[in-house]
Design a protein around this motif. Structure first.
Motif, PDB file in Angstrom:
ATOM      1  N   LEU A 171      25.260  42.828  54.485  1.00  0.00           N
ATOM      2  CA  LEU A 171      25.494  42.838  55.930  1.00  0.00           C
ATOM      3  C   LEU A 171      26.948  43.157  56.241  1.00  0.00           C
ATOM      4  CD1 LEU A 171      24.335  42.434  58.740  1.00  0.00           C
ATOM      5  CD2 LEU A 171      24.874  39.992  58.543  1.00  0.00           C
ATOM      6  N   GLU A 172      27.874  42.663  55.435  1.00  0.00           N
ATOM      7  CA  GLU A 172      29.288  42.941  55.666  1.00  0.00           C
ATOM      8  C   GLU A 172      29.579  44.434  55.527  1.00  0.00           C
ATOM      9  OE1 GLU A 172      33.089  42.545  56.762  1.00  0.00           O
ATOM     10  OE2 GLU A 172      31.528  40.989  56.861  1.00  0.00           O
ATOM     11  N   LEU A 198      24.604  44.080  66.976  1.00  0.00           N
ATOM     12  CA  LEU A 198      23.261  44.646  66.925  1.00  0.00           C
ATOM     13  C   LEU A 198      22.806  44.789  65.476  1.00  0.00           C
ATOM     14  CD1 LEU A 198      20.768  45.947  68.159  1.00  0.00           C
ATOM     15  CD2 LEU A 198      22.022  48.136  68.275  1.00  0.00           C
ATOM     16  N   ALA A 199      23.690  45.277  64.625  1.00  0.00           N
ATOM     17  CA  ALA A 199      23.347  45.419  63.204  1.00  0.00           C
ATOM     18  C   ALA A 199      23.005  44.066  62.596  1.00  0.00           C
ATOM     19  CB  ALA A 199      24.508  46.063  62.444  1.00  0.00           C
ATOM     20  N   THR A 200      23.737  43.041  62.991  1.00  0.00           N
ATOM     21  CA  THR A 200      23.459  41.697  62.475  1.00  0.00           C
ATOM     22  C   THR A 200      22.093  41.211  62.924  1.00  0.00           C
ATOM     23  OG1 THR A 200      25.811  41.125  62.441  1.00  0.00           O
ATOM     24  CG2 THR A 200      24.243  39.290  62.470  1.00  0.00           C
ATOM     25  N   SER A 201      21.745  41.471  64.188  1.00  0.00           N
ATOM     26  CA  SER A 201      20.445  41.026  64.690  1.00  0.00           C
ATOM     27  C   SER A 201      19.293  41.777  64.038  1.00  0.00           C
ATOM     28  CB  SER A 201      20.380  41.199  66.215  1.00  0.00           C
ATOM     29  OG  SER A 201      20.386  42.579  66.571  1.00  0.00           O
ATOM     30  N   VAL A 202      19.514  43.041  63.676  1.00  0.00           N
ATOM     31  CA  VAL A 202      18.446  43.855  63.073  1.00  0.00           C
ATOM     32  C   VAL A 202      18.307  43.561  61.582  1.00  0.00           C
ATOM     33  CG1 VAL A 202      17.711  46.206  62.503  1.00  0.00           C
ATOM     34  CG2 VAL A 202      18.653  45.704  64.768  1.00  0.00           C
ATOM     35  N   PHE A 203      19.429  43.462  60.885  1.00  0.00           N
ATOM     36  CA  PHE A 203      19.385  43.385  59.417  1.00  0.00           C
ATOM     37  C   PHE A 203      19.764  42.017  58.841  1.00  0.00           C
ATOM     38  CE2 PHE A 203      20.466  47.897  60.363  1.00  0.00           C
ATOM     39  CZ  PHE A 203      19.323  48.485  59.830  1.00  0.00           C
ATOM     40  N   GLY A 204      20.327  41.139  59.660  1.00  0.00           N
ATOM     41  CA  GLY A 204      20.891  39.902  59.155  1.00  0.00           C
ATOM     42  C   GLY A 204      19.954  39.044  58.330  1.00  0.00           C
ATOM     43  N   PHE A 232      20.199  50.984  50.411  1.00  0.00           N
ATOM     44  CA  PHE A 232      19.200  52.053  50.479  1.00  0.00           C
ATOM     45  C   PHE A 232      18.099  51.683  51.474  1.00  0.00           C
ATOM     46  CE2 PHE A 232      20.178  53.212  45.777  1.00  0.00           C
ATOM     47  CZ  PHE A 232      21.294  53.932  46.172  1.00  0.00           C
ATOM     48  N   GLY A 233      17.726  50.403  51.518  1.00  0.00           N
ATOM     49  CA  GLY A 233      16.720  49.961  52.473  1.00  0.00           C
ATOM     50  C   GLY A 233      17.195  50.104  53.903  1.00  0.00           C
ATOM     51  N   VAL A 234      18.474  49.807  54.143  1.00  0.00           N
ATOM     52  CA  VAL A 234      19.048  49.997  55.478  1.00  0.00           C
ATOM     53  C   VAL A 234      19.011  51.473  55.858  1.00  0.00           C
ATOM     54  CG1 VAL A 234      21.173  49.846  56.839  1.00  0.00           C
ATOM     55  CG2 VAL A 234      20.496  47.936  55.348  1.00  0.00           C
ATOM     56  N   VAL A 235      19.318  52.323  54.905  1.00  0.00           N
ATOM     57  CA  VAL A 235      19.274  53.770  55.145  1.00  0.00           C
ATOM     58  C   VAL A 235      17.869  54.197  55.553  1.00  0.00           C
ATOM     59  CG1 VAL A 235      19.429  56.043  54.043  1.00  0.00           C
ATOM     60  CG2 VAL A 235      21.215  54.340  53.637  1.00  0.00           C
ATOM     61  N   ALA A 236      16.852  53.696  54.841  1.00  0.00           N
ATOM     62  CA  ALA A 236      15.466  54.045  55.159  1.00  0.00           C
ATOM     63  C   ALA A 236      15.100  53.602  56.570  1.00  0.00           C
ATOM     64  CB  ALA A 236      14.524  53.406  54.140  1.00  0.00           C
ATOM     65  N   THR A 237      15.542  52.412  56.960  1.00  0.00           N
ATOM     66  CA  THR A 237      15.256  51.919  58.309  1.00  0.00           C
ATOM     67  C   THR A 237      15.909  52.797  59.365  1.00  0.00           C
ATOM     68  OG1 THR A 237      15.063  49.625  57.541  1.00  0.00           O
ATOM     69  CG2 THR A 237      15.524  49.963  59.879  1.00  0.00           C
ATOM     70  N   LEU A 238      17.157  53.160  59.145  1.00  0.00           N
ATOM     71  CA  LEU A 238      17.873  53.992  60.120  1.00  0.00           C
ATOM     72  C   LEU A 238      17.319  55.411  60.161  1.00  0.00           C
ATOM     73  CD1 LEU A 238      21.557  52.800  59.529  1.00  0.00           C
ATOM     74  CD2 LEU A 238      20.000  52.163  61.379  1.00  0.00           C
TER      75      LEU A 238
END
Length: 274
Positions: free
Chosen positions: A82-83, A68-74, A39-45
């Protein structure tokens, strides 16, 4: 694809959602943490359309999007979260919004999986239904949750404060996300989440409105009739509604079966009025 998933996620987006949900199912630690982090990833996007466009750009190499996703959210989420995110951004989506809608659905499924592992799915279903009834019956709360000038985070905090200590953490997490009302009202979003919980268990939810309590025999007979009609187990959520005059009003998703006397009287009145 289940009818309880976002209706527009068909075709290529539907296949991608299936892959994301498979990643959730394969996770060894699916539960509240995985769900709330998604849900937090959704809010960021949602707050960064430019990032969402890059992560769903079909002309960009899949591995580049995963990196890119790894660098932003890792550093902000667990390895399991992350997976799932890497699976999502490495898949194809018809629109950028489909990615976030898919991750939101994955978050609900992750929380449901944790509840299932803990033997708490029945309680989760019941609590989601109770919350929906609370909002429907409380005009002030319903107004606050439908106020478009209030940020989603504020609405989430509001429902969180009401449910704190009174509902399971899984319920609170799902209700808080519904309060963001990303693509529909709080009530419709919460209903979709509840339908998703039921669908993952291979059954449907029916809201039954009646002026008086159903006896066990009536309850079982109605459940059996609806199960036969829809070809899937149907779980009844019964609502006592004094405005129902005789008979029952049954709602299953967008399907309404109104057998109440009040509806028949209204139909007769309209017919007489010409």
């Amino acid at each position: 694809m289940s009818a309880s998933t976002p209706g527009h996620l068909r075709g290529v987006s539907g296949s991608s959602l299936d892959a994301v949900l498979s990643a959730v199912d394969a996770s060894s630690d699916a539960g509240d943490e995985l769900g709330t982090q998604l849900f937090g990833v959704v809010a960021t996007l949602d707050s960064s359309p430019a990032l969402r466009r890059v992560l769903t750009d079909p002309s960009t190499e899949d591995e580049a999007k995963r990196d890119l996703a790894t660098s932003v959210f890792g550093k902000a989420v667990s390895a399991s979260t992350l997976e799932v995110v890497r699976t999502a951004v490495g898949s194809r989506w018809s629109a950028g919004r489909d990615l976030t809608d898919g991750l939101e659905t994955a978050g609900v499924v992750a929380i449901l999986k944790g509840a299932a592992d803990a033997g708490e799915v029945e309680a989760l279903e019941d609590e989601l239904f109770s919350v929906a009834g609370l909002v429907t019956s409380n005009a002030d709360l319903r107004s606050a949750l439908s106020d478009t000038t209030v940020p989603g985070a504020g609405k989430a905090d509001l429902v969180g404060s009401i449910l704190d200590g009174k509902a399971k953490t899984a319920t609170v997490a799902i209700v808080r996300q519904a309060a963001h009302a990303r693509s529909a009202s709080f009530e419709r979003t919460l209903q979709r989440f509840a339908d998703l919980v039921a669908a993952r268990r291979g059954r449907l939810l029916a809201e039954v409105r009646t002026a008086s309590e159903l006896g066990q025999t009536e309850h079982d007979r109605l459940a059996a009739a609806l199960t036969a009609r829809y070809g899937r187990e149907v779980h009844l959520n019964v609502v006592l509604d004094p405005s129902v005059i005789g008979g029952l009003a049954v709602s299953i998703s967008d399907d309404v079966i109104d057998g109440t006397m009040s509806s028949r009287l209204e139909a007769a009145r309209r017919q007489l009025a010409g």
